[in-house]
Design a protein around this motif. Structure first.
Motif, PDB file in Angstrom:
ATOM      1  N   SER A   1       0.826  -1.211   0.000  1.00 41.02           N
ATOM      2  CA  SER A   1       0.000   0.000   0.000  1.00 41.02           C
ATOM      3  C   SER A   1       0.860   1.261   0.000  1.00 41.02           C
ATOM      4  O   SER A   1       0.529   2.248  -0.662  1.00 41.02           O
ATOM      5  N   LYS A   2       1.964   1.226   0.715  1.00 41.90           N
ATOM      6  CA  LYS A   2       2.873   2.376   0.724  1.00 41.90           C
ATOM      7  C   LYS A   2       3.479   2.589  -0.663  1.00 41.90           C
ATOM      8  O   LYS A   2       3.632   3.723  -1.121  1.00 41.90           O
ATOM      9  N   ALA A   3       3.826   1.476  -1.331  1.00 36.95           N
ATOM     10  CA  ALA A   3       4.391   1.574  -2.678  1.00 36.95           C
ATOM     11  C   ALA A   3       3.367   2.155  -3.647  1.00 36.95           C
ATOM     12  O   ALA A   3       3.683   3.016  -4.473  1.00 36.95           O
ATOM     13  N   LEU A   4       2.119   1.698  -3.544  1.00 41.13           N
ATOM     14  CA  LEU A   4       1.076   2.177  -4.454  1.00 41.13           C
ATOM     15  C   LEU A   4       0.692   3.631  -4.193  1.00 41.13           C
ATOM     16  O   LEU A   4       0.204   4.321  -5.089  1.00 41.13           O
TER      17      LEU A   4
ATOM     18  N   PRO B   1      -7.825   6.812  -0.272  1.00 45.05           N
ATOM     19  CA  PRO B   1      -6.799   6.565   0.753  1.00 45.05           C
ATOM     20  C   PRO B   1      -7.225   5.447   1.701  1.00 45.05           C
ATOM     21  O   PRO B   1      -8.419   5.254   1.972  1.00 45.05           O
ATOM     22  N   ILE B   2      -6.260   4.704   2.195  1.00 42.97           N
ATOM     23  CA  ILE B   2      -6.538   3.674   3.190  1.00 42.97           C
ATOM     24  C   ILE B   2      -5.619   3.892   4.381  1.00 42.97           C
ATOM     25  O   ILE B   2      -4.582   4.530   4.276  1.00 42.97           O
ATOM     26  N   ASP B   3      -6.022   3.335   5.517  1.00 41.93           N
ATOM     27  CA  ASP B   3      -5.220   3.498   6.729  1.00 41.93           C
ATOM     28  C   ASP B   3      -4.908   2.136   7.343  1.00 41.93           C
ATOM     29  O   ASP B   3      -5.299   1.091   6.819  1.00 41.93           O
TER      30      ASP B   3
ATOM     31  N   PRO C   1      -7.713  -6.099  -3.430  1.00 40.53           N
ATOM     32  CA  PRO C   1      -8.396  -4.934  -2.844  1.00 40.53           C
ATOM     33  C   PRO C   1      -7.517  -3.680  -2.782  1.00 40.53           C
ATOM     34  O   PRO C   1      -8.025  -2.564  -2.893  1.00 40.53           O
ATOM     35  N   LEU C   2      -6.212  -3.865  -2.617  1.00 39.20           N
ATOM     36  CA  LEU C   2      -5.315  -2.707  -2.562  1.00 39.20           C
ATOM     37  C   LEU C   2      -5.265  -2.005  -3.913  1.00 39.20           C
ATOM     38  O   LEU C   2      -5.333  -0.776  -3.987  1.00 39.20           O
ATOM     39  N   TYR C   3      -5.121  -2.780  -4.995  1.00 35.72           N
ATOM     40  CA  TYR C   3      -5.102  -2.182  -6.340  1.00 35.72           C
ATOM     41  C   TYR C   3      -6.437  -1.496  -6.633  1.00 35.72           C
ATOM     42  O   TYR C   3      -6.481  -0.415  -7.221  1.00 35.72           O
ATOM     43  N   TRP C   4      -7.531  -2.142  -6.225  1.00 36.56           N
ATOM     44  CA  TRP C   4      -8.854  -1.571  -6.469  1.00 36.56           C
ATOM     45  C   TRP C   4      -9.012  -0.235  -5.746  1.00 36.56           C
ATOM     46  O   TRP C   4      -9.418   0.768  -6.346  1.00 36.56           O
TER      47      TRP C   4
END
Length: 202
Positions: free
Chosen positions: A97-100, A178-180, A167-170
Motif C-alpha cells: 500500500s505504501k508503494a502504491l 486513501p486507506i489506513d 483490494p489494494l489495487y482496487w
C-alpha cells in the motif's frame, strides 16, 4: 602476458550515472505528463543530457519505457515471515500500500493501465512483471502458511494472492481512495478467515 582487451575504436561507453539519471527522468516525466505526452526530448532535458545519450540506450520511447517500468515493477518486495500468516499478510499489505501510494507510482500506474488497453506490448510487459510478483508472494507467504498448518493444504496460491492484494489495487489504483492501518488490519483478518475456510467443494 595476454594483452588487455580494449573496446573497439569509436564504441560507445555507457556511463552508469547517465543511465540512472535518464531512468529517473523517465519516471518523473511519466508521472507528470503520462505516456502519451512523454517525449525523448523532455526526458533528455530533465536528465541533463543530449538526446543521443538516450538513443544510445534505447531506440525509441516504447522500448525505453517498457524496460524501465518493468525493471521497477519486477523489484522484489520483502517477504515477511513473522510466524503468523495474518501478521505476514498485514505487513505485506502495508508494504504494498505504501508503494502504491508513492507520489510517482500513484500517477504512473493508472496511466500505464490505460495505455495497456491500447498497446499490447505494454499490456504484455505489465502482465509479465505483475505475474512474477504474484507467483513470488504465493510461493513464499501462502506456501509457508500452508507448511505451518495455518491454511488448508489445497489452498490455491494464485487465488489467495488475488484476495490478498486485489483490494489494494482496487482502492488505490482504481478508486484512488486513501486507506489506513485500520483498513489493512480488517482486510488481513477477512482474507485470513476466507482462506482458512478452505476451497469450495468441486
Amino acid at each position: 602476458m595476454a594483452a588487455t582487451k580494449r573496446a573497439p575504436a569509436g564504441a560507445a561507453v555507457l556511463r552508469g550515472d547517465i543511465t540512472a539519471a535518464i531512468r529517473n527522468a523517465v519516471m518523473h516525466e511519466l508521472a507528470e505528463v503520462g505516456y502519451g505526452r512523454l517525449s525523448i526530448e523532455a526526458v533528455a532535458r530533465r536528465a541533463g543530457v543530449g538526446k543521443t545519450a538516450v538513443y544510445r540506450r534505447w531506440s525509441n520511447k516504447l522500448e525505453m519505457v517498457l524496460e524501465i517500468v518493468s525493471g521497477v515493477a519486477e523489484r522484489s518486495v520483502p517477504m515477511p515471515d513473522t510466524g503468523s500468516f495474518e501478521s505476514d499478510l498485514q505487513l505485506l499489505t502495508f508494504i504494498v500500500s505504501k508503494a502504491l501510494q508513492h507520489r510517482i507510482a500513484s500517477q504512473i500506474i493508472p496511466d500505464l493501465m490505460a495505455e495497456a488497453a491500447r498497446n499490447p506490448k505494454i499490456a504484455e510487459t505489465l502482465n509479465k512483471a505483475l505475474s512474477k510478483h504474484q507467483r513470488a508472494v504465493g510461493e513464499t507467504i501462502v506456501g509457508q502458511a500452508v507448511a505451518r498448518g495455518e491454511l488448508p493444504a489445497g489452498t490455491d496460491p494464485e487465488m489467495a494472492v488475488d484476495l490478498m492484494l486485489g483490494p489494494l489495487y482496487w482502492r488505490l489504483a482504481v478508486l484512488r481512495t486513501p486507506i489506513d492501518d485500520d483498513y489493512l488490519e480488517k482486510l488481513s483478518a477477512s482474507v485470513t478467515a476466507a482462506l482458512r475456510a478452505g476451497s469450495p467443494a468441486q
